[in-house]
Design a protein around this motif. Sequence first.
Motif, PDB file in Angstrom:
ATOM      1  N   CYS A  60       0.813  -1.226   0.000  1.00  0.00           N
ATOM      2  CA  CYS A  60       0.000   0.000   0.000  1.00  0.00           C
ATOM      3  C   CYS A  60       0.842   1.270   0.000  1.00  0.00           C
ATOM      4  N   ASP A  61       1.968   1.263   0.678  1.00  0.00           N
ATOM      5  CA  ASP A  61       2.807   2.460   0.755  1.00  0.00           C
ATOM      6  C   ASP A  61       3.438   2.814  -0.585  1.00  0.00           C
ATOM      7  N   ASN A  62       3.450   1.871  -1.530  1.00  0.00           N
ATOM      8  CA  ASN A  62       4.007   2.110  -2.858  1.00  0.00           C
ATOM      9  C   ASN A  62       2.922   2.350  -3.901  1.00  0.00           C
ATOM     10  N   GLY A  63       1.673   2.449  -3.451  1.00  0.00           N
ATOM     11  CA  GLY A  63       0.528   2.460  -4.344  1.00  0.00           C
ATOM     12  C   GLY A  63       0.395   3.675  -5.220  1.00  0.00           C
ATOM     13  N   PRO A  64      -0.296   3.499  -6.327  1.00  0.00           N
ATOM     14  CA  PRO A  64      -0.857   2.237  -6.784  1.00  0.00           C
ATOM     15  C   PRO A  64       0.245   1.311  -7.314  1.00  0.00           C
ATOM     16  N   VAL A  65      -0.034   0.017  -7.256  1.00  0.00           N
ATOM     17  CA  VAL A  65       0.968  -0.960  -7.677  1.00  0.00           C
ATOM     18  C   VAL A  65       0.382  -1.967  -8.660  1.00  0.00           C
ATOM     19  N   MET A  66       1.298  -2.545  -9.443  1.00  0.00           N
ATOM     20  CA  MET A  66       0.962  -3.669 -10.306  1.00  0.00           C
ATOM     21  C   MET A  66       2.125  -4.642 -10.253  1.00  0.00           C
ATOM     22  N   VAL A  67       1.819  -5.894 -10.562  1.00  0.00           N
ATOM     23  CA  VAL A  67       2.861  -6.905 -10.679  1.00  0.00           C
ATOM     24  C   VAL A  67       2.654  -7.622 -12.005  1.00  0.00           C
ATOM     25  N   VAL A  68       3.762  -7.847 -12.715  1.00  0.00           N
ATOM     26  CA  VAL A  68       3.733  -8.484 -14.028  1.00  0.00           C
ATOM     27  C   VAL A  68       4.382  -9.859 -13.915  1.00  0.00           C
ATOM     28  N   TYR A  69       3.638 -10.870 -14.311  1.00  0.00           N
ATOM     29  CA  TYR A  69       4.150 -12.242 -14.349  1.00  0.00           C
ATOM     30  C   TYR A  69       4.284 -12.682 -15.791  1.00  0.00           C
ATOM     31  N   PRO A  70       5.209 -13.557 -16.130  1.00  0.00           N
ATOM     32  CA  PRO A  70       5.937 -14.435 -15.227  1.00  0.00           C
ATOM     33  C   PRO A  70       7.211 -13.835 -14.637  1.00  0.00           C
ATOM     34  N   GLU A  71       7.551 -12.597 -14.996  1.00  0.00           N
ATOM     35  CA  GLU A  71       8.811 -12.013 -14.520  1.00  0.00           C
ATOM     36  C   GLU A  71       8.798 -11.632 -13.047  1.00  0.00           C
ATOM     37  N   GLU A  72       7.606 -11.579 -12.443  1.00  0.00           N
ATOM     38  CA  GLU A  72       7.466 -11.161 -11.041  1.00  0.00           C
ATOM     39  C   GLU A  72       8.013  -9.757 -10.823  1.00  0.00           C
ATOM     40  N   THR A  73       7.727  -8.864 -11.760  1.00  0.00           N
ATOM     41  CA  THR A  73       8.199  -7.487 -11.688  1.00  0.00           C
ATOM     42  C   THR A  73       7.113  -6.616 -11.073  1.00  0.00           C
ATOM     43  N   TRP A  74       7.478  -5.921  -9.998  1.00  0.00           N
ATOM     44  CA  TRP A  74       6.565  -5.031  -9.287  1.00  0.00           C
ATOM     45  C   TRP A  74       6.817  -3.599  -9.716  1.00  0.00           C
ATOM     46  N   TYR A  75       5.719  -2.883  -9.977  1.00  0.00           N
ATOM     47  CA  TYR A  75       5.807  -1.483 -10.367  1.00  0.00           C
ATOM     48  C   TYR A  75       4.927  -0.617  -9.471  1.00  0.00           C
ATOM     49  N   GLY A  76       5.426   0.579  -9.199  1.00  0.00           N
ATOM     50  CA  GLY A  76       4.635   1.662  -8.643  1.00  0.00           C
ATOM     51  C   GLY A  76       4.564   2.716  -9.730  1.00  0.00           C
ATOM     52  N   PHE A  77       3.463   3.415  -9.819  1.00  0.00           N
ATOM     53  CA  PHE A  77       3.305   4.385 -10.898  1.00  0.00           C
ATOM     54  C   PHE A  77       2.464   5.550 -10.409  1.00  0.00           C
ATOM     55  N   VAL A  78       2.465   6.635 -11.176  1.00  0.00           N
ATOM     56  CA  VAL A  78       1.772   7.852 -10.767  1.00  0.00           C
ATOM     57  C   VAL A  78       0.545   8.106 -11.627  1.00  0.00           C
ATOM     58  N   ASP A  79       0.680   7.929 -12.933  1.00  0.00           N
ATOM     59  CA  ASP A  79      -0.397   8.318 -13.844  1.00  0.00           C
ATOM     60  C   ASP A  79      -0.424   7.406 -15.071  1.00  0.00           C
ATOM     61  N   ASN A  80      -1.337   7.712 -15.990  1.00  0.00           N
ATOM     62  CA  ASN A  80      -1.477   6.886 -17.192  1.00  0.00           C
ATOM     63  C   ASN A  80      -0.254   6.940 -18.093  1.00  0.00           C
ATOM     64  N   GLU A  81       0.518   8.012 -18.034  1.00  0.00           N
ATOM     65  CA  GLU A  81       1.760   8.062 -18.806  1.00  0.00           C
ATOM     66  C   GLU A  81       2.726   6.985 -18.330  1.00  0.00           C
ATOM     67  N   ASP A  82       2.804   6.776 -17.009  1.00  0.00           N
ATOM     68  CA  ASP A  82       3.643   5.703 -16.471  1.00  0.00           C
ATOM     69  C   ASP A  82       3.113   4.335 -16.884  1.00  0.00           C
ATOM     70  N   VAL A  83       1.796   4.158 -16.809  1.00  0.00           N
ATOM     71  CA  VAL A  83       1.189   2.882 -17.207  1.00  0.00           C
ATOM     72  C   VAL A  83       1.466   2.632 -18.684  1.00  0.00           C
TER      73      VAL A  83
END
Length: 102
Positions: A60-83
């Motif tokens: 939660c402290d890194n939110g919003p967050v996503m995780v991408v599998y199968p690489e198990e890569t975690w991302y924190g982002f700010v806006d749609n440009e980051d997404v």
Amino acid sequence: MSYFQHHVFICTNQREGGEACCNNVGGSDAFAYAKDRIGALKKNGAGAVRINKAGCLGRCDNGPVMVVYPEETWYGFVDNEDVEEIIQQHLINGHVVERLKI
């Protein structure tokens, strides 16, 4: 072989009482944007990309967050440009976006 090339989970968890959560900082908006973009790019479905909502991913402290599998890569982002950068660089071109990694 995995059914999807990339399986993406975006936290849309909503907590009560004003507690920190991804939905308070744009989790649901990011989910909608990512799902729409992957569809518009025709990168969804078997052998491609699946975008899923997730309940609390515990970061939660890194939110919003996503995780991408199968690489198990975690991302924190700010806006749609980051997404969009994650979509273009990681999901389409296979390059981790180091500056957004958590």
